[in-house]
Design a protein around this motif. Sequence first.
Motif, PDB file in Angstrom:
ATOM      1  N   ASP A  19       0.832  -1.200   0.000  1.00  0.00           N
ATOM      2  CA  ASP A  19       0.000   0.000   0.000  1.00  0.00           C
ATOM      3  C   ASP A  19       0.870   1.255   0.000  1.00  0.00           C
ATOM      4  O   ASP A  19       1.984   1.257   0.540  1.00  0.00           O
ATOM      5  CB  ASP A  19      -0.923   0.038   1.224  1.00  0.00           C
TER       6      ASP A  19
ATOM      7  N   ARG B  83     -13.230  10.312  -0.397  1.00  0.00           N
ATOM      8  CA  ARG B  83     -13.552   8.935  -0.003  1.00  0.00           C
ATOM      9  C   ARG B  83     -14.059   8.128  -1.197  1.00  0.00           C
ATOM     10  O   ARG B  83     -13.714   6.953  -1.358  1.00  0.00           O
ATOM     11  CB  ARG B  83     -14.591   8.932   1.114  1.00  0.00           C
TER      12      ARG B  83
ATOM     13  N   ALA C  92     -11.112   7.224  -3.222  1.00  0.00           N
ATOM     14  CA  ALA C  92     -10.364   6.140  -2.582  1.00  0.00           C
ATOM     15  C   ALA C  92     -11.083   4.797  -2.747  1.00  0.00           C
ATOM     16  O   ALA C  92     -10.441   3.761  -2.981  1.00  0.00           O
ATOM     17  CB  ALA C  92     -10.149   6.457  -1.101  1.00  0.00           C
ATOM     18  N   ASP C  93     -12.419   4.790  -2.635  1.00  0.00           N
ATOM     19  CA  ASP C  93     -13.176   3.542  -2.814  1.00  0.00           C
ATOM     20  C   ASP C  93     -13.015   2.988  -4.226  1.00  0.00           C
ATOM     21  O   ASP C  93     -12.911   1.765  -4.422  1.00  0.00           O
ATOM     22  CB  ASP C  93     -14.656   3.790  -2.523  1.00  0.00           C
TER      23      ASP C  93
ATOM     24  N   HIS D 138     -10.039   1.039  -4.446  1.00  0.00           N
ATOM     25  CA  HIS D 138      -9.986  -0.024  -3.419  1.00  0.00           C
ATOM     26  C   HIS D 138      -9.119   0.398  -2.237  1.00  0.00           C
ATOM     27  O   HIS D 138      -8.392  -0.427  -1.655  1.00  0.00           O
ATOM     28  CB  HIS D 138      -9.463  -1.330  -4.024  1.00  0.00           C
ATOM     29  N   GLY D 139      -9.181   1.677  -1.894  1.00  0.00           N
ATOM     30  CA  GLY D 139      -8.423   2.182  -0.764  1.00  0.00           C
ATOM     31  C   GLY D 139      -9.339   2.746   0.300  1.00  0.00           C
ATOM     32  O   GLY D 139     -10.563   2.568   0.270  1.00  0.00           O
ATOM     33  N   THR D 140      -8.751   3.439   1.260  1.00  0.00           N
ATOM     34  CA  THR D 140      -9.506   4.028   2.363  1.00  0.00           C
ATOM     35  C   THR D 140      -9.020   5.451   2.602  1.00  0.00           C
ATOM     36  O   THR D 140      -7.868   5.789   2.318  1.00  0.00           O
ATOM     37  CB  THR D 140      -9.346   3.223   3.663  1.00  0.00           C
ATOM     38  N   LEU D 141      -9.909   6.253   3.165  1.00  0.00           N
ATOM     39  CA  LEU D 141      -9.566   7.616   3.564  1.00  0.00           C
ATOM     40  C   LEU D 141     -10.075   7.835   4.976  1.00  0.00           C
ATOM     41  O   LEU D 141     -11.256   7.620   5.257  1.00  0.00           O
ATOM     42  CB  LEU D 141     -10.183   8.646   2.618  1.00  0.00           C
ATOM     43  N   GLU D 142      -9.182   8.265   5.853  1.00  0.00           N
ATOM     44  CA  GLU D 142      -9.529   8.555   7.238  1.00  0.00           C
ATOM     45  C   GLU D 142      -9.285  10.038   7.502  1.00  0.00           C
ATOM     46  O   GLU D 142      -8.252  10.590   7.105  1.00  0.00           O
ATOM     47  CB  GLU D 142      -8.681   7.722   8.194  1.00  0.00           C
TER      48      GLU D 142
ATOM     49  N   LEU E 270      -4.735   8.970   3.514  1.00  0.00           N
ATOM     50  CA  LEU E 270      -5.183   8.191   2.365  1.00  0.00           C
ATOM     51  C   LEU E 270      -4.316   6.957   2.225  1.00  0.00           C
ATOM     52  O   LEU E 270      -3.087   7.040   2.281  1.00  0.00           O
ATOM     53  CB  LEU E 270      -5.079   9.030   1.077  1.00  0.00           C
ATOM     54  N   ARG E 271      -4.965   5.802   2.042  1.00  0.00           N
ATOM     55  CA  ARG E 271      -4.247   4.538   1.829  1.00  0.00           C
ATOM     56  C   ARG E 271      -4.860   3.855   0.603  1.00  0.00           C
ATOM     57  O   ARG E 271      -6.063   3.618   0.555  1.00  0.00           O
ATOM     58  CB  ARG E 271      -4.354   3.620   3.044  1.00  0.00           C
TER      59      ARG E 271
END
Length: 369
Positions: free
Chosen positions: A310, A338, A341-342, A345-349, A362-363
């Motif tokens: 990642d 977000r 990111a979706d 296929h990633g994530t956002l916090e 962001l990952r």
Amino acid sequence: MSRARAVWQRVPAPVVDIVLVAVAAVDVWLNMWDHTRLGVALAAVGCAALVFRRRFPLGVFLLTLPIALMQDVAVVVLVALFTLAERSRNRRLLAGCVTLSAVASSTPWPLADVDRTMTLVFFVYGLATAAAPVLFGQLLQAQRDLARRLAEIEEAREHERALHAQAVLARERAQLAREMHDVVSHQVSLIAVRAGALQVAAKDADAKEAAHTIRSLSVTTLDELRTMVTLLRASGGHATELTPQPTLADLRKLVESSGTHVELSGELPPNVGTPAQRAVYRTVQEALTNVRKHAPGARACAELWQDGDDVGVTVTNTAPTRPSLPLPGSQLGLVGLRERADILHGTLEAGPTAEGGYRVRLRIPLSAD
């Protein structure tokens, strides 16, 4: 009023200090009760300290307190209180200084029999007198803060308008480039193909020459169209501002032009895909925009990182150093990040930090495409 203030602001600070020291000295000399050597020395020190009131407002105020014992209303004490209130945001400190000034002005000097009733009356009068310059100083401080915030808001709006205009221009360029590539280039290519076929099939020399000319002109036109499409997709020399598809190469210029003190650290591997690069860029862009709007005076740190398979970016800002005013917003910036990111296929916090700041992380997979 504003013209008089502008004229006053053009007066050099040393001249203002000298005038205040002179006025305070005359006031003390005319109203002082204690003309002993100690009293005169304390009064001279208090008046002379006004020269340093901008650098050491609290210390200067404390040096002027003995003068409050020697006369009812001392200009030097009021000037010191005003300077302290104009520069300090500590309300408890200001309240304590007002109380000290009132106590000093209501205490009999030289010390003698205390009339409690008159002392209380003088204390209340001293409180009211000392509170006036403090309130005026706080008012000027609030006025300066408001003017600074209004200037920042106007600058932010100008920046947003410029970004919007650049985004519209970029979309129009991209749309025009697509039309030229998909429609005009396609039709010119058909002309070139038909002309080539005519050149081969024609038996007349003039017809062959005409077909050859048409084919040559079509090929030349195609080359020129490709050049024009390339130019339209480019930024015209301003890659970060106008290019519709920014990448990591544009990230440093984004940070430098953000209007916020930002530290960019870390790096990503060279094989990061273009969609992932755009996601990282947009995340940093949105985070810095939010810092500029909602955390005036804060510092930010943008860290690029890789964790196994990642990659991502973390943007953290400190707590604001100045109060922020409510600004209109769509509240959709983080939602869009977000969704981006979706798709990858990633994530956002995103959320506040324990120190009063804010963090966006962001990952996304390294293989995101």
